[in-house]
Motif scaffolding. Structure first.
Motif, PDB file in Angstrom:
ATOM      1  N   ARG A   1      38.133  38.807  33.203  1.00  0.00           N
ATOM      2  CA  ARG A   1      38.292  39.973  32.488  1.00  0.00           C
ATOM      3  C   ARG A   1      38.222  41.353  33.615  1.00  0.00           C
ATOM      4  NH1 ARG A   1      34.461  39.188  29.507  1.00  0.00           N
ATOM      5  NH2 ARG A   1      35.684  38.060  27.824  1.00  0.00           N
ATOM      6  N   THR A   2      36.965  41.280  34.163  1.00  0.00           N
ATOM      7  CA  THR A   2      36.798  42.314  34.884  1.00  0.00           C
ATOM      8  C   THR A   2      37.176  42.285  36.653  1.00  0.00           C
ATOM      9  OG1 THR A   2      34.685  41.336  35.897  1.00  0.00           O
ATOM     10  CG2 THR A   2      34.518  42.486  33.578  1.00  0.00           C
ATOM     11  N   GLY A   3      37.418  41.216  37.056  1.00  0.00           N
ATOM     12  CA  GLY A   3      37.744  41.009  38.430  1.00  0.00           C
ATOM     13  C   GLY A   3      36.573  41.142  39.411  1.00  0.00           C
ATOM     14  N   VAL A   4      35.484  40.852  38.901  1.00  0.00           N
ATOM     15  CA  VAL A   4      34.178  40.997  39.559  1.00  0.00           C
ATOM     16  C   VAL A   4      33.402  39.459  39.394  1.00  0.00           C
ATOM     17  CG1 VAL A   4      31.669  41.900  39.472  1.00  0.00           C
ATOM     18  CG2 VAL A   4      33.754  43.210  38.848  1.00  0.00           C
TER      19      VAL A   4
ATOM     20  N   PRO B   1      28.187  27.983  29.222  1.00  0.00           N
ATOM     21  CA  PRO B   1      27.969  29.054  30.070  1.00  0.00           C
ATOM     22  C   PRO B   1      29.034  29.139  31.061  1.00  0.00           C
ATOM     23  CG  PRO B   1      25.863  28.006  29.671  1.00  0.00           C
ATOM     24  CD  PRO B   1      26.961  27.028  29.315  1.00  0.00           C
ATOM     25  N   ARG B   2      29.470  28.063  31.583  1.00  0.00           N
ATOM     26  CA  ARG B   2      30.474  28.088  32.882  1.00  0.00           C
ATOM     27  C   ARG B   2      31.612  29.033  32.483  1.00  0.00           C
ATOM     28  NH1 ARG B   2      32.664  22.786  35.922  1.00  0.00           N
ATOM     29  NH2 ARG B   2      33.778  23.873  37.802  1.00  0.00           N
ATOM     30  N   ALA B   3      32.181  28.822  31.089  1.00  0.00           N
ATOM     31  CA  ALA B   3      33.271  29.313  30.512  1.00  0.00           C
ATOM     32  C   ALA B   3      33.047  30.843  30.569  1.00  0.00           C
ATOM     33  CB  ALA B   3      33.717  28.734  29.249  1.00  0.00           C
ATOM     34  N   GLU B   4      31.809  31.057  29.842  1.00  0.00           N
ATOM     35  CA  GLU B   4      31.456  32.606  29.803  1.00  0.00           C
ATOM     36  C   GLU B   4      31.553  33.361  31.104  1.00  0.00           C
ATOM     37  OE1 GLU B   4      30.863  34.460  27.120  1.00  0.00           O
ATOM     38  OE2 GLU B   4      31.054  32.643  25.560  1.00  0.00           O
ATOM     39  N   ARG B   5      31.029  32.708  31.906  1.00  0.00           N
ATOM     40  CA  ARG B   5      31.035  33.397  33.354  1.00  0.00           C
ATOM     41  C   ARG B   5      32.140  33.452  33.954  1.00  0.00           C
ATOM     42  NH1 ARG B   5      27.138  29.499  34.449  1.00  0.00           N
ATOM     43  NH2 ARG B   5      28.580  28.501  35.887  1.00  0.00           N
ATOM     44  N   LEU B   6      33.090  32.495  34.009  1.00  0.00           N
ATOM     45  CA  LEU B   6      34.506  32.668  34.628  1.00  0.00           C
ATOM     46  C   LEU B   6      35.142  33.370  33.606  1.00  0.00           C
ATOM     47  CD1 LEU B   6      35.161  28.882  35.091  1.00  0.00           C
ATOM     48  CD2 LEU B   6      34.548  30.767  36.629  1.00  0.00           C
ATOM     49  N   ALA B   7      35.171  33.639  32.428  1.00  0.00           N
ATOM     50  CA  ALA B   7      35.978  34.397  31.465  1.00  0.00           C
ATOM     51  C   ALA B   7      35.603  36.047  31.716  1.00  0.00           C
ATOM     52  CB  ALA B   7      35.665  34.231  30.100  1.00  0.00           C
ATOM     53  N   GLN B   8      34.275  36.385  32.018  1.00  0.00           N
ATOM     54  CA  GLN B   8      33.886  37.712  32.554  1.00  0.00           C
ATOM     55  C   GLN B   8      34.661  38.045  33.721  1.00  0.00           C
ATOM     56  OE1 GLN B   8      32.442  39.893  30.808  1.00  0.00           O
ATOM     57  NE2 GLN B   8      31.941  41.366  32.443  1.00  0.00           N
ATOM     58  N   ALA B   9      34.409  36.948  34.927  1.00  0.00           N
ATOM     59  CA  ALA B   9      34.950  37.343  35.820  1.00  0.00           C
ATOM     60  C   ALA B   9      36.608  37.352  36.079  1.00  0.00           C
ATOM     61  CB  ALA B   9      34.942  36.305  37.219  1.00  0.00           C
TER      62      ALA B   9
ATOM     63  N   ARG C   1      50.598  35.737  33.809  1.00  0.00           N
ATOM     64  CA  ARG C   1      51.943  36.256  34.189  1.00  0.00           C
ATOM     65  C   ARG C   1      52.091  37.706  33.967  1.00  0.00           C
ATOM     66  NH1 ARG C   1      53.687  31.147  32.561  1.00  0.00           N
ATOM     67  NH2 ARG C   1      54.306  32.007  30.352  1.00  0.00           N
ATOM     68  N   ALA C   2      51.496  38.080  32.639  1.00  0.00           N
ATOM     69  CA  ALA C   2      51.716  39.543  32.198  1.00  0.00           C
ATOM     70  C   ALA C   2      50.530  40.374  32.881  1.00  0.00           C
ATOM     71  CB  ALA C   2      51.625  39.555  30.796  1.00  0.00           C
ATOM     72  N   ARG C   3      49.613  39.748  33.716  1.00  0.00           N
ATOM     73  CA  ARG C   3      48.668  40.496  34.099  1.00  0.00           C
ATOM     74  C   ARG C   3      47.655  40.892  33.159  1.00  0.00           C
ATOM     75  NH1 ARG C   3      48.949  40.086  39.432  1.00  0.00           N
ATOM     76  NH2 ARG C   3      47.450  41.750  40.058  1.00  0.00           N
ATOM     77  N   ASN C   4      47.433  40.204  32.038  1.00  0.00           N
ATOM     78  CA  ASN C   4      46.529  40.726  30.880  1.00  0.00           C
ATOM     79  C   ASN C   4      45.375  39.929  31.007  1.00  0.00           C
ATOM     80  OD1 ASN C   4      45.224  41.164  28.418  1.00  0.00           O
ATOM     81  ND2 ASN C   4      47.376  41.056  27.281  1.00  0.00           N
ATOM     82  N   PHE C   5      44.343  40.535  31.740  1.00  0.00           N
ATOM     83  CA  PHE C   5      43.391  39.650  32.129  1.00  0.00           C
ATOM     84  C   PHE C   5      42.225  39.691  30.849  1.00  0.00           C
ATOM     85  CE2 PHE C   5      44.699  41.118  36.399  1.00  0.00           C
ATOM     86  CZ  PHE C   5      45.375  39.816  36.801  1.00  0.00           C
ATOM     87  N   PRO C   6      42.100  40.705  30.166  1.00  0.00           N
ATOM     88  CA  PRO C   6      41.300  40.477  29.042  1.00  0.00           C
ATOM     89  C   PRO C   6      41.738  39.521  28.110  1.00  0.00           C
ATOM     90  CG  PRO C   6      41.564  43.029  29.497  1.00  0.00           C
ATOM     91  CD  PRO C   6      42.711  42.085  30.423  1.00  0.00           C
ATOM     92  N   GLY C   7      43.213  39.501  28.022  1.00  0.00           N
ATOM     93  CA  GLY C   7      43.844  38.614  27.092  1.00  0.00           C
ATOM     94  C   GLY C   7      43.641  36.968  27.747  1.00  0.00           C
ATOM     95  N   ALA C   8      43.667  37.026  28.802  1.00  0.00           N
ATOM     96  CA  ALA C   8      43.588  35.776  29.725  1.00  0.00           C
ATOM     97  C   ALA C   8      42.125  35.068  29.525  1.00  0.00           C
ATOM     98  CB  ALA C   8      43.773  35.946  31.071  1.00  0.00           C
TER      99      ALA C   8
END
Length: 140
Positions: free
Chosen positions: A135-138, A125-133, A102-109
């Motif tokens: 965080r970065t939008g990539v 590893p799935r969580a790591e990949r999804l969290a990186q995505a 909601r806050a568009r705080n993607f690193p926090g998300a």
């Protein structure tokens, strides 16, 4: 051959089951007499199931994240991936993640995603990949 009559007769004879069950021969069965143990699913059936499940997961993500449609494609995909894996109820429990989105705080998300039993014990590893995505939008 009258296929409509045949379909109706087979449905009557076999019954229509929405969840897997063991038939009288002990075979794992679903639908109208589909023997999963011996016949399984075709690639096209698997694809159809996947497409239907993605539609449902997208609807769940949209219900949980009211700003879903304002997010970029990669972050939408992350949330649908999580909804697909967790289901509505379990994903609804990620209250801090929802607040960060909601806050568009993607690193926090991303941190909230990783600070969960889901990340630590369920998907690794799935969580790591999804969290990186997230965080970065990539896309991973």
């Amino acid at each position: 051959m009258n296929l409509e009559r045949l379909y109706a007769r087979l449905t009557l004879d076999e019954a229509k089951r929405h969840k897997p069950y063991r038939c009288s021969a002990g075979k794992l069965t679903i639908g109208v007499g589909r023997n999963l143990d011996d016949r399984g699913l075709t690639d096209s059936e698997i694809q159809l199931l996947l497409e239907n499940d993605v539609v449902l997961a997208t609807a769940d993500a949209r219900r949980l994240f009211y700003q879903f449609d304002d997010l970029d494609d990669v972050r939408q995909e992350v949330l649908v991936n999580m909804a697909f894996n967790l289901g509505y109820e379990r994903l609804a429990g990620f209250k801090k993640l929802r607040a960060m989105i909601r806050a568009r705080n993607f690193p926090g998300a991303a941190r909230e995603m990783l600070d969960s039993k889901w990340a630590r014990e369920d998907v690794g590893p799935r969580a790591e990949r999804l969290a990186q995505a997230m965080r970065t939008g990539v896309a991973p």
